[in-house]
Structure formats: C-alpha cells, structure tokens
Design a protein around this motif. Structure first.
Motif, PDB file in Angstrom:
ATOM      1  N   VAL A  18       0.791  -1.249  -0.032  1.00 39.09           N
ATOM      2  CA  VAL A  18      -0.042   0.211   0.071  1.00 39.09           C
ATOM      3  C   VAL A  18       0.715   1.234   0.075  1.00 39.09           C
ATOM      4  O   VAL A  18       0.572   2.426  -0.651  1.00 39.09           O
ATOM      5  N   GLU A  19       2.122   1.324   0.920  1.00 41.56           N
ATOM      6  CA  GLU A  19       2.741   2.574   0.597  1.00 41.56           C
ATOM      7  C   GLU A  19       3.356   2.843  -0.663  1.00 41.56           C
ATOM      8  O   GLU A  19       2.983   4.087  -0.915  1.00 41.56           O
ATOM      9  N   ALA A  20       3.715   1.918  -1.396  1.00 41.89           N
ATOM     10  CA  ALA A  20       4.239   2.356  -2.884  1.00 41.89           C
ATOM     11  C   ALA A  20       3.265   2.594  -3.557  1.00 41.89           C
ATOM     12  O   ALA A  20       3.233   3.594  -4.455  1.00 41.89           O
ATOM     13  N   ILE A  21       2.054   2.021  -3.710  1.00 42.83           N
ATOM     14  CA  ILE A  21       0.763   2.411  -4.352  1.00 42.83           C
ATOM     15  C   ILE A  21       0.287   3.652  -4.222  1.00 42.83           C
ATOM     16  O   ILE A  21      -0.008   4.540  -4.999  1.00 42.83           O
ATOM     17  N   ALA A  22       0.076   3.896  -2.911  1.00 43.94           N
ATOM     18  CA  ALA A  22      -0.425   5.259  -2.306  1.00 43.94           C
ATOM     19  C   ALA A  22       0.598   6.316  -2.983  1.00 43.94           C
ATOM     20  O   ALA A  22      -0.123   7.399  -3.398  1.00 43.94           O
ATOM     21  N   THR A  23       1.991   6.155  -2.998  1.00 41.53           N
ATOM     22  CA  THR A  23       2.484   7.278  -3.363  1.00 41.53           C
ATOM     23  C   THR A  23       2.477   7.508  -4.891  1.00 41.53           C
ATOM     24  O   THR A  23       2.508   8.687  -5.431  1.00 41.53           O
ATOM     25  N   ARG A  24       2.172   6.563  -5.642  1.00 40.50           N
ATOM     26  CA  ARG A  24       1.996   6.737  -7.051  1.00 40.50           C
ATOM     27  C   ARG A  24       0.557   7.110  -7.414  1.00 40.50           C
ATOM     28  O   ARG A  24       0.407   8.061  -7.999  1.00 40.50           O
ATOM     29  N   LEU A  25      -0.468   6.727  -6.531  1.00 43.84           N
ATOM     30  CA  LEU A  25      -1.810   7.364  -6.784  1.00 43.84           C
ATOM     31  C   LEU A  25      -1.764   8.871  -6.240  1.00 43.84           C
ATOM     32  O   LEU A  25      -2.633   9.513  -7.073  1.00 43.84           O
ATOM     33  N   ALA A  26      -1.025   9.355  -5.638  1.00 45.60           N
ATOM     34  CA  ALA A  26      -1.034  10.722  -5.176  1.00 45.60           C
ATOM     35  C   ALA A  26      -0.703  11.517  -6.238  1.00 45.60           C
ATOM     36  O   ALA A  26      -0.772  12.842  -6.216  1.00 45.60           O
ATOM     37  N   LYS A  27       0.187  10.807  -7.263  1.00 46.02           N
ATOM     38  CA  LYS A  27       0.815  11.737  -8.553  1.00 46.02           C
ATOM     39  C   LYS A  27      -0.010  11.319  -9.683  1.00 46.02           C
ATOM     40  O   LYS A  27       0.309  11.745 -10.804  1.00 46.02           O
ATOM     41  N   ARG A  28      -1.314  10.930  -9.400  1.00 44.77           N
ATOM     42  CA  ARG A  28      -2.183  10.290 -10.534  1.00 44.77           C
ATOM     43  C   ARG A  28      -2.601  11.436 -11.537  1.00 44.77           C
ATOM     44  O   ARG A  28      -2.513  12.801 -11.305  1.00 44.77           O
ATOM     45  N   PRO A  29      -2.768  11.208 -12.858  1.00 46.55           N
ATOM     46  CA  PRO A  29      -3.224  12.384 -13.770  1.00 46.55           C
ATOM     47  C   PRO A  29      -4.466  12.799 -13.382  1.00 46.55           C
ATOM     48  O   PRO A  29      -5.388  12.052 -13.013  1.00 46.55           O
ATOM     49  N   LYS A  30      -4.445  14.185 -13.586  1.00 43.72           N
ATOM     50  CA  LYS A  30      -5.748  14.841 -13.251  1.00 43.72           C
ATOM     51  C   LYS A  30      -6.846  14.456 -14.394  1.00 43.72           C
ATOM     52  O   LYS A  30      -6.779  14.285 -15.433  1.00 43.72           O
ATOM     53  N   GLY A  31      -8.177  14.415 -13.990  1.00 46.21           N
ATOM     54  CA  GLY A  31      -9.196  14.646 -14.914  1.00 46.21           C
ATOM     55  C   GLY A  31      -9.622  13.046 -15.072  1.00 46.21           C
ATOM     56  O   GLY A  31     -10.950  12.719 -15.497  1.00 46.21           O
ATOM     57  N   ALA A  32      -8.803  11.833 -14.990  1.00 45.64           N
ATOM     58  CA  ALA A  32      -9.362  10.646 -14.991  1.00 45.64           C
ATOM     59  C   ALA A  32     -10.012  10.149 -13.810  1.00 45.64           C
ATOM     60  O   ALA A  32      -9.922  10.690 -12.674  1.00 45.64           O
TER      61      ALA A  32
END
Length: 352
Positions: free
Chosen positions: A119-133
């Motif tokens: 969860v820590e690695a995945i949460a870090t990536r999700l925090a930088k998710r593309p806007k609008g999707a």
C-alpha cells in the motif's frame, strides 16, 4: 487495429504471458500505445454512484496492479480505470508460472495471489495520478494476515484520499479462504469496518463490492441483502470463475481463476439476477467476457450501469477500447436511447 499493434501483439504472444504483460505495462509507461484520449458523447456520458464518467467502459483491476501506468491508461479511452489489488504489505504472490493464455477459448487463467508492491508504494503513485481521469483502487488482504477484514480498511485509509472509488475484493479464488468472506456475518463485519473508514475520509468515495460468479441464488440473495444493509455504493459482477466447462485449450486444467469469453454468459446471469434482487436500488458494474460493443451493451441491458474488461485486451489490444466505446454509441442511437442510463436494465429477462 493498426499494423503496428497487430505486429506487437503477435510478438507478445511468443513470450511467456506474464513477461508479455510486463512489456505491455512498459509500453503504456513509454507512451507508445493507442491514446485516443477521452471518448465521449451525449449518449455515452453517464454517472455511476455519483461519479461522472465520459463513457461506461472501464478497465478492470489486475491489469495495472501497482498503479505504474496511470498516465497511459488515462489516455487510452476508458471511462474509468481500476488498479490493484493493493494489500497492506508487499507480497510476491504465488509461484510462477501463474498466468496462462487459453487462445482457443479467448480466455486466460491466473493464480497470481495478490502480488503487489504494497500500500505505501501504491499510495505514493496514486498521489501523483493524472488529473481528470476517474481512477479507483481494488482493495485486498495479505495472505498471511491474521485479520484480513482489517486489511481492507487499512488500504482504504491510506489510499482513499488519492482515488475516486474503492472496491472490496473478497472474490479472488487465488488467496486461500478469501471467498469465505462472502458469507453474511463475515461480509457484514468487513464492510462495516471499511465503511467506517470511508466516513472518516475528507472526501468520502464510493465503495463497491466485487463478487464471484460461482454463487448460487441463495448466496446472491444474501449478498444483495448485506450490500443494502451496509449501504455500499455498488456491486461488481463478477470476478473470475473456477468452472472449466467446455474449454478446449491444453491449459484448461491449470488452477486459478478463469476470465475471458467463457465467463460472459455466467457473469451476465449473475448480473441480471442481482439487478432483479436489488430492484435497481444498488448500481451494478458488469464484468466478465466483454470483448465487443454488443457484449458491453448486453451487460448494460441486463442491469449494469457500467462495464469493465481486461482479458479481451490480451487478444484485441488497446484499440479495442475505442472500437467498443464507439460501437456502443451506435447501438444506443440505433435503439433510440438518449443516454446509457435509459438502457440500463431494459432486458434482464433474457438472463433470468
């Protein structure tokens, strides 16, 4: 499908399926895959549990387990994307080989076992998710956890601020005894914990429940009752099946969950049964065997407010997304529907 994509798929077929999958993720990261951008029209635009979708075709969980290709997937034409499953701790999953193409059947069998980066690695990536999707996360539990119900809540607490929806996945056949959580008492306790976490989020998001296709009518009625009592936002029908009826591929005997074409009728029957049981009170997401616009349309008419696909991409490539979305638009126009919502549940009888 373009010549480049056709040649690319042929090259991938020569590789071990899990290796090929990794290369597909890499291609998305590099931006060398079809990227038509948002695909929408007045007929296709719809809402799902309060989410505004440009179209009702989503990517099912499992394709991008670790949320490493979000930008590429956001440009691929999907109305929404579900990543994961994520578990609190990283885990390697089951031993390889654990993914098998059943080309003769238009299907796949996997026994991954919730392999993910944690969860820590995945949460870090999700925090930088593309806007609008519109991006959601499939919640999972660690194989060695002493409290699997608590694992789902832990993942939601960490990742909830970074996603638009979350899915409680108690229907994977590849984690021992996970499906036992679909029983009434266990499921009520699990969903109660998850919904408590949801209520504490600064931005409460829809929570969906993903169920197995191998449940009998009594079990489906029980799930419909529990889902209503827990006030979840929707039900995803369905995950992979353990059934092997009618398969021709030499891999048909491999252990794991079967997805793809053979699952279409079974999963659509479950979908229609849930639509009947819930009376349209709970939004449904149809998944299982969708490979054409006609099949996506059949799921919608059977009761789905939105649909998802995954295995069909193995055989049709990402170009399939645009083909299905534009084809669905034409089918809605042909039958005189002004929008997707008007078509939902107009033909459940065929599947009951």
């Amino acid at each position: 499908m373009s010549l480049i994509e056709t040649l690319g798929l042929k090259a991938l077929y020569r590789l071990d399926p899990e290796t090929a999958h990794g290369l597909a993720i890499r291609a998305l990261q590099m931006g060398v895959t079809p990227a038509p951008g948002p695909l929408t029209s007045p007929r296709l635009a719809t809402t799902l549990a309060g989410l505004s979708l440009p179209n009702p075709l989503g990517l099912a969980a499992g394709f991008d387990k670790n949320a490493t290709a979000l930008a590429g997937l956001a440009r691929a034409g999907f109305g929404f994307v579900e990543v994961g499953a994520a578990t609190p701790l990283p885990q390697p999953g089951n031993p390889k080989p654990r993914l098998f193409r059943l080309t003769e059947d238009g299907a796949a069998i996997n026994r991954f076992g919730f392999n993910n980066d944690g969860v820590e690695a995945i949460a870090t990536r999700l925090a930088k998710r593309p806007k609008g999707a519109v991006i959601g996360l499939n919640l999972g539990a660690n194989k060695t956890s002493e409290d699997r119900a608590a694992d789902f809540a832990r993942v939601l607490a960490r990742c909830g601020p970074h996603v638009d929806f979350a899915t409680v996945n108690v229907s994977s056949p590849n984690t021992e005894r996970l499906r036992d959580l679909q029983g009434r008492e266990a499921l009520m306790a699990l969903l109660g914990g998850v919904m408590e976490v949801r209520a504490d989020l600064a931005r409460p998001i829809p929570v969906f429940l993903k169920i197995a296709p191998d449940l009998d009518d009594a079990a489906l009625a029980e799930i419909a009752e529990v889902a209503g009592a827990a006030r979840i936002s929707g039900i995803i029908a369905t995950n992979t099946t353990l059934d092997r009826t009618g398969l021709r591929s030499p891999h048909h005997g491999e252990a794991g969950g079967l997805s793809g074409a053979p699952l279409f009728a079974r999963s659509t029957r479950v979908l229609a049964r849930l639509a009947d049981l819930t009376g349209g009170e709970i939004p449904l997401i149809g998944v299982g065997g969708v490979a054409t616009a006609e099949q996506a349309y059949a799921k919608i008419k059977a009761g789905a407010s939105a649909v998802q696909l995954y295995t069909a991409l193995v055989f049709g490539g990402l170009t399939l997304v645009k083909e299905i979305v534009t084809g669905l638009d034409h089918l809605l126009a042909r039958d005189g529907f002004a929008n997707v919502a008007e078509a939902v549940g107009t033909d459940t009888e065929t599947w009951l």
